[in-house]
Design a protein around this motif. Structure first.
Motif, mmCIF file in Angstrom:
data_model
loop_
_atom_site.group_PDB
_atom_site.id
_atom_site.type_symbol
_atom_site.label_atom_id
_atom_site.label_comp_id
_atom_site.label_asym_id
_atom_site.label_seq_id
_atom_site.Cartn_x
_atom_site.Cartn_y
_atom_site.Cartn_z
ATOM 1 N N ALA A 267 16.643 47.401 65.303
ATOM 2 C CA ALA A 267 15.529 48.280 65.681
ATOM 3 C C ALA A 267 15.909 49.166 66.858
ATOM 4 O O ALA A 267 15.574 50.358 66.888
ATOM 5 C CB ALA A 267 14.300 47.439 66.016
ATOM 6 N N VAL A 268 16.622 48.596 67.847
ATOM 7 C CA VAL A 268 17.105 49.407 68.977
ATOM 8 C C VAL A 268 18.053 50.493 68.466
ATOM 9 O O VAL A 268 17.961 51.666 68.860
ATOM 10 C CB VAL A 268 17.813 48.514 70.019
ATOM 11 C CG1 VAL A 268 18.500 49.368 71.079
ATOM 12 C CG2 VAL A 268 16.819 47.563 70.674
ATOM 13 N N PHE A 269 18.966 50.104 67.574
ATOM 14 C CA PHE A 269 19.903 51.063 66.984
ATOM 15 C C PHE A 269 19.152 52.170 66.249
ATOM 16 O O PHE A 269 19.470 53.357 66.402
ATOM 17 C CB PHE A 269 20.836 50.328 66.015
ATOM 18 C CG PHE A 269 21.736 51.229 65.218
ATOM 19 C CD1 PHE A 269 22.985 51.586 65.689
ATOM 20 C CD2 PHE A 269 21.330 51.722 63.983
ATOM 21 C CE1 PHE A 269 23.822 52.417 64.956
ATOM 22 C CE2 PHE A 269 22.150 52.560 63.241
ATOM 23 C CZ PHE A 269 23.402 52.904 63.734
ATOM 24 N N LEU A 270 18.166 51.786 65.453
ATOM 25 C CA LEU A 270 17.435 52.756 64.631
ATOM 26 C C LEU A 270 16.736 53.800 65.486
ATOM 27 O O LEU A 270 16.890 55.015 65.258
ATOM 28 C CB LEU A 270 16.424 52.030 63.745
ATOM 29 C CG LEU A 270 15.477 52.933 62.928
ATOM 30 C CD1 LEU A 270 16.273 53.768 61.936
ATOM 31 C CD2 LEU A 270 14.422 52.090 62.211
ATOM 32 N N VAL A 271 15.968 53.377 66.467
ATOM 33 C CA VAL A 271 15.183 54.340 67.239
ATOM 34 C C VAL A 271 16.099 55.212 68.103
ATOM 35 O O VAL A 271 15.861 56.416 68.257
ATOM 36 C CB VAL A 271 14.121 53.622 68.093
ATOM 37 C CG1 VAL A 271 14.737 52.887 69.272
ATOM 38 C CG2 VAL A 271 13.070 54.600 68.596
ATOM 39 N N ILE A 275 16.436 59.324 67.784
ATOM 40 C CA ILE A 275 16.340 60.224 68.939
ATOM 41 C C ILE A 275 17.554 61.154 68.967
ATOM 42 O O ILE A 275 17.432 62.370 69.156
ATOM 43 C CB ILE A 275 16.251 59.420 70.253
ATOM 44 C CG1 ILE A 275 14.904 58.697 70.344
ATOM 45 C CG2 ILE A 275 16.429 60.341 71.461
ATOM 46 C CD1 ILE A 275 14.800 57.745 71.518
ATOM 47 N N GLY A 276 18.738 60.593 68.758
ATOM 48 C CA GLY A 276 19.950 61.398 68.754
ATOM 49 C C GLY A 276 19.978 62.415 67.630
ATOM 50 O O GLY A 276 20.427 63.555 67.815
ATOM 51 N N LEU A 277 19.480 62.021 66.463
ATOM 52 C CA LEU A 277 19.447 62.929 65.324
ATOM 53 C C LEU A 277 18.523 64.114 65.618
ATOM 54 O O LEU A 277 18.844 65.266 65.306
ATOM 55 C CB LEU A 277 18.974 62.179 64.079
ATOM 56 C CG LEU A 277 19.216 62.846 62.727
ATOM 57 C CD1 LEU A 277 20.703 63.060 62.497
ATOM 58 C CD2 LEU A 277 18.622 61.991 61.613
ATOM 59 N N GLY A 278 17.376 63.832 66.226
ATOM 60 C CA GLY A 278 16.466 64.908 66.604
ATOM 61 C C GLY A 278 17.073 65.831 67.649
ATOM 62 O O GLY A 278 16.942 67.059 67.569
ATOM 63 N N LEU A 351 13.151 53.162 72.529
ATOM 64 C CA LEU A 351 12.465 54.385 72.953
ATOM 65 C C LEU A 351 12.419 54.496 74.470
ATOM 66 O O LEU A 351 12.652 55.573 75.043
ATOM 67 C CB LEU A 351 11.049 54.404 72.374
ATOM 68 C CG LEU A 351 10.216 55.657 72.633
ATOM 69 C CD1 LEU A 351 10.859 56.865 71.974
ATOM 70 C CD2 LEU A 351 8.795 55.466 72.120
ATOM 71 N N CYS A 352 12.136 53.391 75.137
ATOM 72 C CA CYS A 352 11.987 53.417 76.592
ATOM 73 C C CYS A 352 13.325 53.396 77.319
ATOM 74 O O CYS A 352 13.381 53.696 78.514
ATOM 75 C CB CYS A 352 11.127 52.235 77.051
ATOM 76 S SG CYS A 352 9.409 52.327 76.500
#
Length: 439
Positions: A267-271, A275-278, A351-352
């Motif tokens: 989940a940490v990897f995914l979010v 963020i990086g993709l955006g 996220l944080c």
């Protein structure tokens, strides 16, 4: 558990407290295999869909290309430029069959200045090889003249010759005494020669020293190093500590701990990946990845400097902290001990964590966007985020040994200031390295 203030000034104002020696009362976490597979499949589907959509969006954009023929960008207010353009450059181009030549004055039409900047960035031309006057020539090859390149070199570069690279740039920015010029084949290190040296000398050097292709040079180690460093910054390291606390609070069988811990890490990897993709999409839209890389590097150096200052002067507050409300929510999720709650906690933590290390992320994304194609950048983005969670994976691997994990937590509490100083120094150094590469 009693909430206690973190004396070391980490990114989180509260901790889980001491690791429990006995199971938490009333805690009965469920870690079924089917639930684990379902959650992994769901996050994988999101990851795949986001990657495909980003690729389709990038592919739909009209790429900025050099038009066929010869195009010159210059400043009409520059008297020497006008003399060189009309008396040397245009005659040399016409002699090689380029007529008419498109001449764009970026002083009287500001759009041409933006167009020139975009072309330099799209082609990956370093700032040190950019000049106030630029000529782009496209046939079956791409030849770029930056500055006042003498007519003999212009003719030699455009003439068919054995060993001529498909892309070539010549740089000579002096408007007075001309001593030397630089040649670059859009890869490797530019070579400098006396102004009387024919371009064939560079072709011979190039044949003996093949230029390094993208991906086999400094890009891979930079991605590996910055990703791992990002995962070990003081903020992310605080995440490791309460992650260990979570795993021991669960007190589940080893298989259950591994499943819940894997979901948390994924989940940490995914979010962080999303963020990086955006950010990568935003950088590509700006058309100026070099600027974003420079900005991110400056942020990394600034954040590292502030962190070092907070080590020397503890009263200086850290700017990057997880909001207390978010931390309270994460803590309550972790203490539930279930796989869905571990997944949600990982998403919130990822996220944080970004505000703590966003500078280095922006820097590396700008660096990647300036170096290769979107697919290459996407691959390196996956690799970067894998390195980002390597510390979490390592912690999960040793967490079955309670004694080792407790000693590690005790070491961090007693050496937090030294660790923070080392990580801050590494951030400053890495920011400087990226800044030097894109400047």
């Amino acid at each position: 558990m009693e909430r206690e203030t973190n004396p070391n000034g980490s990114c989180h104002d509260h901790s889980l407290g001491a690791l429990p020696e006995t199971p938490l009362p009333g805690l009965r976490p469920r870690h079924s295999r089917a639930q684990f597979v379902l959650l992994v499949a769901g996050m994988s589907a999101i990851l795949l869909a986001a990657s495909v959509v980003a690729y389709l969006v990038a592919s739909s954009r009209t790429p900025l290309t050099v038009p066929v023929g010869a195009t010159v960008y210059y400043n009409e207010a520059c008297g020497d430029c006008a003399v060189y353009l009309n008396g040397e450059l245009l005659p040399a181009l016409r002699e090689r069959g380029f007529d008419p030549v498109v001449v764009k004055d970026y002083i009287n039409d500001r759009r041409y200045r933006a167009e020139l900047t975009a072309l330099n960035d799209a082609l990956g031309i370093p700032f040190t090889l950019q000049s106030h006057l630029a000529t782009f020539i496209r046939t079956d090859r791409l030849v770029v003249f930056e500055g006042h390149v003498p007519a003999p070199l212009v003719g030699q570069s455009l003439a068919p010759a054995a060993g001529a690279p498909p892309r070539l740039l010549l740089y000579q920015d002096s408007m007075g005494s001309i001593i030397s010029y630089r040649a670059w084949a859009f890869a490797g290190v530019p070579q400098e020669y006396a102004i009387s040296e024919p371009i064939a000398t560079y072709y011979s050097w190039l044949s003996a020293n093949p230029s390094t292709e993208f991906g086999s040079g400094p890009v891979l180690p930079i991605v590996l190093a910055t990703g791992f460093l990002d995962g070990l910054n003081p903020c992310a390291f605080a995440v490791l500590l309460f992650f260990v606390s979570f795993l021991y609070a669960v007190r589940a069988p080893r298989s259950g701990v591994l499943r819940a811990g894997s979901l948390y890490i994924y989940a940490v990897f995914l979010v962080y990946f999303l963020i990086g993709l955006g950010l990568m999409q935003a950088i590509l839209l700006t058309g100026d990845p070099h600027f974003m890389a420079k900005l991110g590097s400056a942020l990394v150096i600034g954040l590292g400097g502030l962190t070092l200052s907070s080590v020397a002067f503890p009263k200086i507050p850290l700017l990057a902290r997880m909001p207390s409300g978010a931390w309270t929510r994460v803590r309550s999720l972790l203490m539930k001990g279930s796989m869905p709650s571990a997944t949600v906690a990982g998403l919130v933590v990822g996220l944080c964590t970004f505000p703590c290390s966003g500078g280095i992320y922006v820097a590396i994304l700008g660096f990647l966007a300036a170096k290769g194609s979107f697919l290459e950048g996407l691959g390196y983005l996956y690799l970067y985020n894998l390195m980002f969670v390597v510390p979490l994976i390592a912690m999960l691997a040793v967490v079955s040994n309670r004694r080792v994990a407790v000693k590690a937590a005790q070491w961090e509490r007693s050496n937090a200031r030294k660790f923070k100083a080392v990580m801050a120094g590494a951030m400053v150094a890495m920011g400087a390295v990226i800044l030097a590469l894109v400047w």
